[in-house]
Design an enzyme around this catalytic site. Structure first.
Site, PDB file in Angstrom:
ATOM      1  N   ASP A 109     -13.799 -20.840 -34.047  1.00  0.00           N
ATOM      2  CA  ASP A 109     -12.380 -20.097 -34.281  1.00  0.00           C
ATOM      3  C   ASP A 109     -12.674 -19.506 -35.733  1.00  0.00           C
ATOM      4  O   ASP A 109     -12.392 -20.138 -36.742  1.00  0.00           O
ATOM      5  CB  ASP A 109     -11.340 -21.030 -34.079  1.00  0.00           C
ATOM      6  CG  ASP A 109     -10.047 -20.263 -34.412  1.00  0.00           C
ATOM      7  OD1 ASP A 109     -10.231 -19.301 -34.797  1.00  0.00           O
ATOM      8  OD2 ASP A 109      -9.206 -20.907 -34.571  1.00  0.00           O
ATOM      9  N   ASP A 120       0.458 -16.477 -30.068  1.00  0.00           N
ATOM     10  CA  ASP A 120      -0.757 -16.940 -31.393  1.00  0.00           C
ATOM     11  C   ASP A 120      -0.223 -16.309 -32.806  1.00  0.00           C
ATOM     12  O   ASP A 120      -0.614 -15.289 -32.724  1.00  0.00           O
ATOM     13  CB  ASP A 120      -2.251 -16.582 -30.674  1.00  0.00           C
ATOM     14  CG  ASP A 120      -3.240 -17.221 -31.761  1.00  0.00           C
ATOM     15  OD1 ASP A 120      -2.971 -17.601 -32.930  1.00  0.00           O
ATOM     16  OD2 ASP A 120      -4.578 -16.915 -31.326  1.00  0.00           O
ATOM     17  N   GLU A 179      -9.171 -15.195 -28.329  1.00  0.00           N
ATOM     18  CA  GLU A 179      -8.817 -16.405 -28.818  1.00  0.00           C
ATOM     19  C   GLU A 179      -7.511 -17.146 -27.758  1.00  0.00           C
ATOM     20  O   GLU A 179      -7.794 -18.175 -27.569  1.00  0.00           O
ATOM     21  CB  GLU A 179      -7.983 -16.205 -30.469  1.00  0.00           C
ATOM     22  CG  GLU A 179      -9.249 -16.067 -31.291  1.00  0.00           C
ATOM     23  CD  GLU A 179      -8.594 -15.480 -32.460  1.00  0.00           C
ATOM     24  OE1 GLU A 179      -7.478 -15.238 -32.584  1.00  0.00           O
ATOM     25  OE2 GLU A 179      -9.225 -15.156 -33.356  1.00  0.00           O
ATOM     26  N   LYS A 215     -10.974 -11.341 -42.491  1.00  0.00           N
ATOM     27  CA  LYS A 215     -11.000 -10.935 -41.165  1.00  0.00           C
ATOM     28  C   LYS A 215     -10.152  -9.688 -40.907  1.00  0.00           C
ATOM     29  O   LYS A 215     -10.314  -8.790 -39.952  1.00  0.00           O
ATOM     30  CB  LYS A 215     -10.332 -12.181 -39.931  1.00  0.00           C
ATOM     31  CG  LYS A 215     -10.495 -11.804 -38.803  1.00  0.00           C
ATOM     32  CD  LYS A 215      -9.763 -13.263 -38.221  1.00  0.00           C
ATOM     33  CE  LYS A 215      -9.661 -13.162 -36.721  1.00  0.00           C
ATOM     34  NZ  LYS A 215      -9.142 -14.463 -36.097  1.00  0.00           N
TER      35      LYS A 215
END
Ligand code: AMP
Length: 509
Positions: free
Chosen positions: A8, A174, A152, A74
């Site tokens: 992850d 999320d 994810e 990211k």
């Protein structure tokens, strides 16, 4: 034990997991014994060479050396304009991410013994083609064989489904450190069907930290300390304290932040109420996305069997309260929001490493896991409307179409003996070309035909959400050409190769 791991790769923290001999996935601790590794890189210059440091130590140093530290990389994946200059080298987002991944690879090797080469890396569900490709390249640059880039929420649902063996519709909310997404999936035994997904790549814990920093800076200013946020060192220090205070406010109704600025000490009391008031609009944005996804998936709350909250920021009580109020359901509580994604990725990694991407082994009992995913972005092409003569965007593959998929549309030439046909591949859902992004373009030669001759444009989307385009001349039934989108925003093979060599030559602490 499987040799393939699940990673992850988070905006603020990363985690990795492996499936053990008992068939159950477990988190691999990093070399410092932590279950998650801060996705933070500190660039130190040692004798004219970069010696990058990744993880908790780098995160602590961020406050004192903000100019030498990269965080939240990211958010820049797939951005061709983002670069970080260290003392010795100019890094792309892929390379910085590769340094984080290399640290994880090293630590996994140490924990499991030997070299760990195969990995599944997760990405937010709404990441587009360019960002997925960037992520895959980051893995390659780090020396991994990237088995798959997995969404994810799908990973979270897999780890949840394994433990609970429950069927039905799962809604995954999320909220991580820097990104947010919502996904609705239907689980039937070991079949995972994604119904709809949406999100915002620029919304996460980071923004809640910003809000808290602002509260503190305003209070310090009121006490006489003007300009805290404009001072990079003070702001970096405050960012770390604000994140800690935010976490504290998930458990207690009020906390204090102590700041030293311009030689003076300040104490600022922050209540959960003030924090929640300041971040109400952020929570409302996530709420709207939840409603959009429910709508896209054609779901009513009565259809949703399980509510899963993942991502560290979903620990904020206001998230749970908002979701409970909106849905009338209690979110599942026995999910570890920091670990669920990596655990699910490890399961997928084990299945993928068994051959050709076709799962042959069974994990957790029952049949092998199959995943039916959807596209996260609409894909189309620019055409000229024959009535208005204006450019319009024709969506060939709408968002939330199941993948892999193939869609085509027939267009007609505009002139006699037209020599070229230009294909602009667009990303977005609007018919208005101003509201979509052109992610690739090509010009193909056409043999002489009269005006109005048909040409078919075919889009294919594979399971990694990588797009291929083919154009067929329907007069001759010949293919005029086939191309993968020439992603200007991604590195080419040569650049990946060079980056790999650079990263391989660095020692990571
Ligand atoms: P992730 O990327 O999923 O690991 O999420 C990391 C984010 O979760 C960071 O912004 C953290 O500050 C945030 N976070 C972690 N624990 C908590 C907590 N107890 N309360 C609020 N936010 C948290």
């Amino acid at each position: 034990m499987s040799r393939a791991i699940g990673i992850d790769l988070g905006t603020t923290y990363s985690a990795m997991a492996v499936v053990g001999d008992d068939g159950a996935p477990r988190i691999i601790d990093n070399a410092e014994g932590e279950a998650t590794t801060p996705s933070v890189v500190l660039f130190q210059d040692i004798d004219g060479k970069d010696s990058p440091m990744v993880g908790s130590m780098a995160k602590h140093m961020a406050a004192s050396q903000p100019m030498d530290v990269v965080q939240f990389v990211k958010r820049h994946m797939g951005d061709p304009n983002w670069r970080f200059d260290s003392a010795n080298y100019t890094y792309t987002p892929e390379e910085v991410s590769a340094l984080i991944l290399k640290r994880l690879k090293q630590d996994a090797g140490q924990a499991l013994g030997g070299s760990i080469d195969d990995a599944v890396i997760t990405v937010p569900a709404y990441f587009d083609d360019a960002r997925r490709t960037s992520t895959k390249q980051a893995g390659q640059i780090a020396g991994f064989n990237v088995l798959r880039v997995l969404n994810e929420p799908t990973a979270a649902a897999i780890s949840y489904g394994l433990d609970h063996d429950r069927d039905g519709v799962i809604l995954v909310y999320d909220l991580g450190g820097g990104t947010f997404d919502v996904t609705a999936l239907r689980v039937n035994g070991n079949d995972y069907e994604v119904l709809a997904t949406d999100g915002n790549r620029n919304l996460g814990g980071f923004d809640f930290d910003n809000a808290l920093m602002q509260i503190v800076a305003d209070d310090v200013a009121a006490q006489g300390g003007e300009g805290l946020l404009a001072d990079p060192v003070a702001a970096a220090d405050l960012r770390e304290k604000a994140e800690m205070a935010k976490r504290a406010l998930s458990n207690v109704p009020q906390t204090s932040v102590y700041v030293t600025f311009q030689g003076n000490n300040y104490r600022v009391r922050v209540t959960r109420q003030a924090f929640e008031d300041a971040t109400q609009s952020l929570i409302n944005q996530t709420r709207d996305t939840v409603l959009d996804v429910m709508d896209d998936a054609g779901l009513e709350w009565g259809d949703v069997d399980h509510l899963l909250l993942v991502g560290g920021s979903s620990r904020m009580p206001m998230v749970r309260e908002m979701m409970q109020e909106l849905s009338g359901k209690r979110p599942e509580t026995d999910v570890n929001p920091d670990e669920a994604v990596a655990l699910g990725a490890a399961v997928q990694a084990t299945l993928e490493s068994q051959g050709d991407g076709a799962p042959t082994m069974t994990i957790g009992g029952g049949s092998p896991i199959t995943i039916q995913d959807v596209t996260s972005q609409g894909l189309g092409t620019i055409s000229v409307d024959k009535d208005t003569r204006q450019d319009i965007n024709v969506v060939l593959i709408p968002r939330n179409t199941q993948i892999p998929c193939m869609k085509s549309e027939v267009f007609y030439t505009m002139h006699d003996n037209q020599q070229h046909i230009r294909v602009d591949v667009t990303q977005g859902d609007s018919n208005n070309p101003d509201f979509v992004a052109i992610i690739g373009a090509t010009e193909l030669q056409l043999p002489p035909h009269p005006k109005g001759s048909p040409v078919e444009i075919i889009y294919r989307y594979d399971i990694d959400q990588i797009v291929q385009v083919e154009v067929i001349d329907l007069t001759t039934h010949q293919s005029l050409g086939e191309f993968e989108i020439d992603r200007e925003s991604n590195l080419d093979q040569g650049e990946v190769h060079e980056a790999s060599a650079h990263v391989a030559g660095l020692t990571i602490e």
